[in-house]
Design an enzyme around this catalytic site. Structure first.
Site, PDB file in Angstrom:
ATOM      1  N   CYS A 149       0.824  -1.213   0.000  1.00 25.13           N
ATOM      2  CA  CYS A 149       0.000   0.000   0.000  1.00 25.13           C
ATOM      3  C   CYS A 149       0.863   1.271   0.000  1.00 25.13           C
ATOM      4  O   CYS A 149       1.491   1.601   1.015  1.00 25.13           O
ATOM      5  CB  CYS A 149      -0.922  -0.034   1.221  1.00 25.13           C
ATOM      6  SG  CYS A 149      -1.835   1.484   1.527  1.00 25.13           S
ATOM      7  N   CYS A 193      -0.099   3.897   2.611  1.00 26.10           N
ATOM      8  CA  CYS A 193       0.295   3.435   3.947  1.00 26.10           C
ATOM      9  C   CYS A 193       1.756   3.799   4.219  1.00 26.10           C
ATOM     10  O   CYS A 193       2.106   4.230   5.325  1.00 26.10           O
ATOM     11  CB  CYS A 193       0.123   1.925   4.078  1.00 26.10           C
ATOM     12  SG  CYS A 193      -1.583   1.346   3.889  1.00 26.10           S
TER      13      CYS A 193
END
Length: 115
Positions: free
Chosen positions: A34, A37
């Site tokens: 991600c 993230c």
């Protein structure tokens, strides 16, 4: 991806760690793949440094741990969940700058006296 100031949570240790914490806990639900993230990780590190002993910051990899994210209806990442006294106070989703992240966290801890 966790550091010495950010706990690595698992399905196995989540309940005990969050419920027994003497401070509020902010959990970052994330995954290695991600991009957003990874973008928010430095902000989490800085906040963990600033609030050492006052707020516990933690990360949970949603690919390696699926029970807890399912229990808390984590549908996209990064999702942040704020717990106080073992109870979920609120959650929010999306990568954001440090100041916005801090603002969102404290929105769910209005009586903490920490800001």
């Amino acid at each position: 991806m966790a550091s010495d100031k950010i706990l690595e949570l698992t399905d196995a240790n989540f309940k005990e760690t969050v419920e027994k914490s003497g401070t509020p806990v902010v959990v970052d639900f994330w995954a290695e793949w991600c991009g957003p993230c990874k973008m928010v990780a430095p902000s989490m590190e800085e906040l963990a440094d600033e609030y050492t002993g006052k707020i516990q910051f933690a990360k949970m990899d949603v690919d390696a741990n699926q029970q807890v994210p399912m229990q808390y209806a984590v549908r996209s990442i990064p999702t942040f969940a704020v717990f106080n006294n073992g109870n979920l106070c609120g959650k929010f989703t999306g990568a954001m700058a440090k100041d916005q992240l801090k603002k969102e966290i404290f929105r769910y801890l209005p009586d903490s006296g920490l800001e």
